[in-house]
Design a protein around this motif. Structure first.
Motif, PDB file in Angstrom:
ATOM      1  N   UNK A 250       0.778  -1.226   0.000  1.00 43.11           N
ATOM      2  CA  UNK A 250       0.000   0.000   0.000  1.00 43.11           C
ATOM      3  C   UNK A 250       0.820   1.291   0.000  1.00 43.11           C
ATOM      4  N   UNK A 251       2.140   1.205  -0.031  1.00 42.57           N
ATOM      5  CA  UNK A 251       2.955   2.417  -0.106  1.00 42.57           C
ATOM      6  C   UNK A 251       3.998   2.271  -1.211  1.00 42.57           C
ATOM      7  N   UNK A 252       4.654   3.389  -1.528  1.00 41.42           N
ATOM      8  CA  UNK A 252       5.723   3.399  -2.528  1.00 41.42           C
ATOM      9  C   UNK A 252       7.106   3.509  -1.880  1.00 41.42           C
ATOM     10  N   UNK A 253       7.177   3.194  -0.590  1.00 42.84           N
ATOM     11  CA  UNK A 253       8.464   3.238   0.097  1.00 42.84           C
ATOM     12  C   UNK A 253       9.454   2.277  -0.557  1.00 42.84           C
ATOM     13  N   UNK A 254      10.716   2.678  -0.594  1.00 40.82           N
ATOM     14  CA  UNK A 254      11.746   1.788  -1.122  1.00 40.82           C
ATOM     15  C   UNK A 254      11.931   0.603  -0.175  1.00 40.82           C
ATOM     16  N   UNK A 255      12.515  -0.474  -0.694  1.00 45.02           N
ATOM     17  CA  UNK A 255      12.668  -1.705   0.093  1.00 45.02           C
ATOM     18  C   UNK A 255      13.410  -1.430   1.402  1.00 45.02           C
ATOM     19  N   UNK A 256      14.512  -0.690   1.328  1.00 42.50           N
ATOM     20  CA  UNK A 256      15.288  -0.385   2.534  1.00 42.50           C
ATOM     21  C   UNK A 256      14.460   0.434   3.526  1.00 42.50           C
TER      22      UNK A 256
ATOM     23  N   UNK B 277      13.454  -0.557   7.340  1.00 39.64           N
ATOM     24  CA  UNK B 277      13.754   0.344   8.464  1.00 39.64           C
ATOM     25  C   UNK B 277      12.494   0.677   9.244  1.00 39.64           C
ATOM     26  N   UNK B 278      11.385   0.897   8.537  1.00 37.55           N
ATOM     27  CA  UNK B 278      10.123   1.218   9.199  1.00 37.55           C
ATOM     28  C   UNK B 278       9.607   0.061  10.041  1.00 37.55           C
ATOM     29  N   UNK B 279      10.083  -1.139   9.758  1.00 37.64           N
ATOM     30  CA  UNK B 279       9.625  -2.335  10.479  1.00 37.64           C
ATOM     31  C   UNK B 279      10.643  -2.845  11.494  1.00 37.64           C
ATOM     32  N   UNK B 280      11.712  -2.087  11.705  1.00 33.60           N
ATOM     33  CA  UNK B 280      12.664  -2.455  12.746  1.00 33.60           C
ATOM     34  C   UNK B 280      13.913  -3.166  12.288  1.00 33.60           C
ATOM     35  N   UNK B 281      14.126  -3.263  10.980  1.00 30.47           N
ATOM     36  CA  UNK B 281      15.328  -3.914  10.460  1.00 30.47           C
ATOM     37  C   UNK B 281      16.370  -2.844  10.125  1.00 30.47           C
TER      38      UNK B 281
END
Length: 298
Positions: free
Chosen positions: A247-253, A257-261
């Protein structure tokens, strides 16, 4: 709630878009109001709007919301979400002196889709802490609009998407495991994980939240949930990553990062180990309209 009467005053601002298709999500109205008469009543089948998504939050007093034949109370710090048209009605109930509230009305297919998904998670009526992130975003948007009447429509749309994403975060954190007999100590740890999954949580922190020793916490967690605590953290992170990829256009990295990695390579490795494909490959797959979110079972 960050509404500050010394900066902004109670008022309602409406919006009209000449080009309705210029942005995918549009703000029709935002306001801070107080109902003090029984004449305040909105019916979802007769208000003359189509395709509207409404969020309304009680600041003081109390309102009521009827959905079908069921009546929901809306005291202080409670909110509701509904779509128009719909078989609902909200009003100042008999015996109440006032209902002070904050609201936004949004148009766009994206808003309607997210409202449906959120209702599936937390229902149409729910409690929301006044200093929660979703309310902070809306109060900032309200202040910006009041103080800058020429607010950019794209900035407004970005704020609305931020609000929606924070509502999903709040809903996910509120959706504790409900299957089986989960002991109260584990529910405390699960709640901590769902609220702070982006952080580097340790077993010591989780055990402390549960009130158990680390040994007993790990043993009980695996016995009741079938997986280890750190596996559960990855489960929550990957479920969130799947949603962001869809549902977003965020890049893979950025998704990782948004998920804690903290490292993209570890995110990709973990994602592939659980989902069976890399994040990039998953994103390129055809959309799955039959579900709004993916629950991972490890």
């Amino acid at each position: 709630m960050l509404l500050n009467p010394t900066i902004t005053k109670p008022q309602t601002i409406g919006f009209h878009y000449v080009d309705r298709f210029n942005v995918s999500i549009r703000l029709e109205g935002i306001g801070w109001e107080k109902a003090e008469s029984a004449s305040y009543r909105w019916n979802g089948l007769s208000r003359g709007q189509e395709g509207a998504a409404i969020f309304q939050y009680t600041l003081s007093g109390r309102g009521e919301l009827r959905i079908g034949e069921k009546i929901h109370s809306l005291p202080k710090h409670h909110a509701f979400m509904c779509k128009v048209p719909g078989d609902h009605e909200y009003y100042l109930p008999e015996g109440e002196t006032h209902w002070e509230y904050f609201f936004v009305t949004i148009h766009g297919e994206d808003a309607l889709r997210h409202w449906s998904a959120l209702e599936g998670k937390i229902g149409p009526v729910f409690e929301l802490p006044p200093k929660s992130a979703p309310l902070g975003i809306l109060s900032e948007l309200y202040a910006d609009i009041v103080q800058a009447p020429l607010a950019d429509q794209y900035d407004i749309a970005a704020s609305l998407y931020r609000f929606i994403l924070e509502m999903h975060r709040y809903a996910d954190a509120s959706s504790l495991v409900r299957t089986g007999d989960i002991p109260e100590p584990l529910l405390h740890a699960i709640s901590l994980i769902r609220q702070r999954y982006r952080e580097d949580l340790s077993l010591d922190e989780l055990a402390k939240a549960s009130g158990l020793t680390k040994y007993h916490f790990c043993r009980l967690f695996q016995k009741k949930l079938g997986i280890k605590p750190m596996q559960y953290i990855n489960k929550v992170r990957i479920e969130r990553a799947v949603w962001l990829l869809r549902y977003t256009d965020l890049k893979i990295a950025q998704v990782g990062e948004a998920c804690g990695f903290t490292h993209a390579s570890y995110f990709i490795k973990t994602f592939r180990g659980i989902i069976g494909s890399t994040p990039g490959d998953y994103r390129s797959l055809p959309k799955h309209p039959d579900f709004d979110q993916l629950k991972v079972e490890i």
